[in-house]
Structure formats: structure tokens, C-alpha cells
Design a protein around this motif. Sequence first.
Motif, PDB file in Angstrom:
ATOM      1  N   PHE A 110       0.862  -1.183   0.000  1.00 13.16           N
ATOM      2  CA  PHE A 110       0.000   0.000   0.000  1.00 13.16           C
ATOM      3  C   PHE A 110       0.894   1.227   0.000  1.00 13.16           C
ATOM      4  O   PHE A 110       1.781   1.359   0.842  1.00 13.16           O
ATOM      5  CB  PHE A 110      -0.879   0.020   1.261  1.00 13.16           C
ATOM      6  CG  PHE A 110      -1.779  -1.164   1.387  1.00 13.16           C
ATOM      7  CD1 PHE A 110      -3.086  -1.102   0.954  1.00 13.16           C
ATOM      8  CD2 PHE A 110      -1.310  -2.363   1.930  1.00 13.16           C
ATOM      9  CE1 PHE A 110      -3.927  -2.205   1.067  1.00 13.16           C
ATOM     10  CE2 PHE A 110      -2.133  -3.469   2.042  1.00 13.16           C
ATOM     11  CZ  PHE A 110      -3.450  -3.389   1.606  1.00 13.16           C
ATOM     12  N   ASN A 115      -5.248   4.042   2.822  1.00 19.16           N
ATOM     13  CA  ASN A 115      -5.768   2.897   2.068  1.00 19.16           C
ATOM     14  C   ASN A 115      -5.607   1.609   2.867  1.00 19.16           C
ATOM     15  O   ASN A 115      -6.480   0.742   2.862  1.00 19.16           O
ATOM     16  CB  ASN A 115      -5.060   2.758   0.718  1.00 19.16           C
ATOM     17  CG  ASN A 115      -5.508   3.818  -0.265  1.00 19.16           C
ATOM     18  OD1 ASN A 115      -6.556   4.422  -0.112  1.00 19.16           O
ATOM     19  ND2 ASN A 115      -4.701   4.048  -1.277  1.00 19.16           N
ATOM     20  N   LEU A 116      -4.487   1.481   3.560  1.00 18.53           N
ATOM     21  CA  LEU A 116      -4.249   0.314   4.401  1.00 18.53           C
ATOM     22  C   LEU A 116      -5.270   0.260   5.539  1.00 18.53           C
ATOM     23  O   LEU A 116      -5.808  -0.808   5.846  1.00 18.53           O
ATOM     24  CB  LEU A 116      -2.826   0.346   4.965  1.00 18.53           C
ATOM     25  CG  LEU A 116      -2.479  -0.720   6.000  1.00 18.53           C
ATOM     26  CD1 LEU A 116      -2.614  -2.121   5.420  1.00 18.53           C
ATOM     27  CD2 LEU A 116      -1.085  -0.492   6.552  1.00 18.53           C
ATOM     28  N   HIS A 139       6.575   1.839   0.948  1.00 15.08           N
ATOM     29  CA  HIS A 139       5.265   1.192   0.942  1.00 15.08           C
ATOM     30  C   HIS A 139       5.024   0.486   2.273  1.00 15.08           C
ATOM     31  O   HIS A 139       5.956  -0.022   2.893  1.00 15.08           O
ATOM     32  CB  HIS A 139       5.158   0.157  -0.190  1.00 15.08           C
ATOM     33  CG  HIS A 139       5.019   0.753  -1.543  1.00 15.08           C
ATOM     34  ND1 HIS A 139       6.096   1.220  -2.252  1.00 15.08           N
ATOM     35  CD2 HIS A 139       3.927   0.981  -2.314  1.00 15.08           C
ATOM     36  CE1 HIS A 139       5.679   1.703  -3.406  1.00 15.08           C
ATOM     37  NE2 HIS A 139       4.369   1.573  -3.470  1.00 15.08           N
ATOM     38  N   PHE A 164      -7.530  -1.602  -2.672  1.00 14.41           N
ATOM     39  CA  PHE A 164      -6.779  -0.546  -1.996  1.00 14.41           C
ATOM     40  C   PHE A 164      -5.263  -0.694  -2.088  1.00 14.41           C
ATOM     41  O   PHE A 164      -4.531   0.250  -1.830  1.00 14.41           O
ATOM     42  CB  PHE A 164      -7.192  -0.489  -0.519  1.00 14.41           C
ATOM     43  CG  PHE A 164      -8.651  -0.198  -0.344  1.00 14.41           C
ATOM     44  CD1 PHE A 164      -9.116   1.104  -0.393  1.00 14.41           C
ATOM     45  CD2 PHE A 164      -9.568  -1.229  -0.182  1.00 14.41           C
ATOM     46  CE1 PHE A 164     -10.463   1.381  -0.254  1.00 14.41           C
ATOM     47  CE2 PHE A 164     -10.925  -0.961  -0.046  1.00 14.41           C
ATOM     48  CZ  PHE A 164     -11.366   0.346  -0.087  1.00 14.41           C
ATOM     49  N   GLY A 165      -4.785  -1.886  -2.442  1.00 13.66           N
ATOM     50  CA  GLY A 165      -3.350  -2.125  -2.542  1.00 13.66           C
ATOM     51  C   GLY A 165      -3.033  -2.939  -3.780  1.00 13.66           C
ATOM     52  O   GLY A 165      -3.908  -3.207  -4.595  1.00 13.66           O
TER      53      GLY A 165
END
Length: 196
Positions: A110, A115-116, A139, A164-165
Amino acid sequence: MRVERLGQDKIKIFLTFDDLKDRGINKEDFWKDVPKVHDLFNEIMEQAYEELGFELTGPIAVEIFALPAQGMVVIVSRGKSNLLFGEELEDELYALEVTLEESDFIVFAFNDFENLVTASKLVNKYLVNGGKLYFYKEHYVLVLEQSDVKDGEVDNLIAQLSEFGEVSPITAAVLEEYGKLIIPKDATKEIVVHFS
């Protein structure tokens, strides 16, 4: 199929199992020398040339990582030398070295912590344990083992994380050696507790 440049002499290709199914290939075919795998490799290299200007010249190494329920990651690296056994190679020829690995880990990178956090909130219901979290090359990298995932939920987990990733071919060993361990266990659950 998604093609991405990792450096001047290296590209990464991500193939979903749907990409393979559409071409009549299953992951076991990569362990055999079958014509349809050669055709796929040629298609990959054609796309890499069209999208990234990446040409095959000289010796190359191909690493193929089978990722559980996600697909395959193919890393293609051009060699620096055009010498093989002391002789120069013709420009249109290349030597091929293939490495195949199958991973029991689900690894997602991510580039944004938010997002994570969002992904962690969504995937906890599929997990027995929340895995480990590392920071590596700018990341956040979440590493889950197959045993961390509830039975029958791997596909749902992958689908949510993919929003998201990105699937990453980084191995757990590389992360242990070069990454910074941020959360050693139950990472997604810890993230939800502290950042919700």
C-alpha cells in the motif's frame, strides 16, 4: 494482465487466474515446457514493448511467483552482458533463465496508509489472525499466511485488498531482512483498534 516497469532493465507482469484461464493455461503449465506458455511469454513481451518500450536483447532472467488465489507475478530482467560462454549473442537472440516459486504468503503493498486502514477494516472479518505489517521502499506491506485466513474466504480477502493495494512479489524473507517491521502480529486488527 498488467505490465509495470521496475527499473531500466526490469519489468513486472501481473497475471490474474482469469488471464491464464482465458488463454487455456493453468499454473501447473508453468512448470512444464508447453507451447501455450511460450505464446503467453511472447504476448507479455509484445505488450511490454508496446506499453513500456522494453525490448529483449542479450541474456534475460524470468522469475515467476505463484500467489495463492491471486495469480502469477512474472519478473523479467535483462542481463548487463551480451556475452554467453565467451561469445557475443546476436541482437535478436536471448538466453532465458527461469525461476519458479510458489508462495504460501499473501503479500499486498500500500502506498498510502489511509488505504491500508480502510482495507484493514474491510478484511478483518475474513481473518483469524491479522498478519504482519512492514515498511519497505516507501510502501506499507501487509503479509498474511494462508493459515491467517478463514476457510473459504481467500478469494473475498484478495478482492477487498486489491481495491486498496497491489499484490507484491516481495518475499517474507526479503521483508525480514530489509524491511522495517511495524506490527509483528495481528496487524490488521491492531490498525483498526488504533486508527478507527
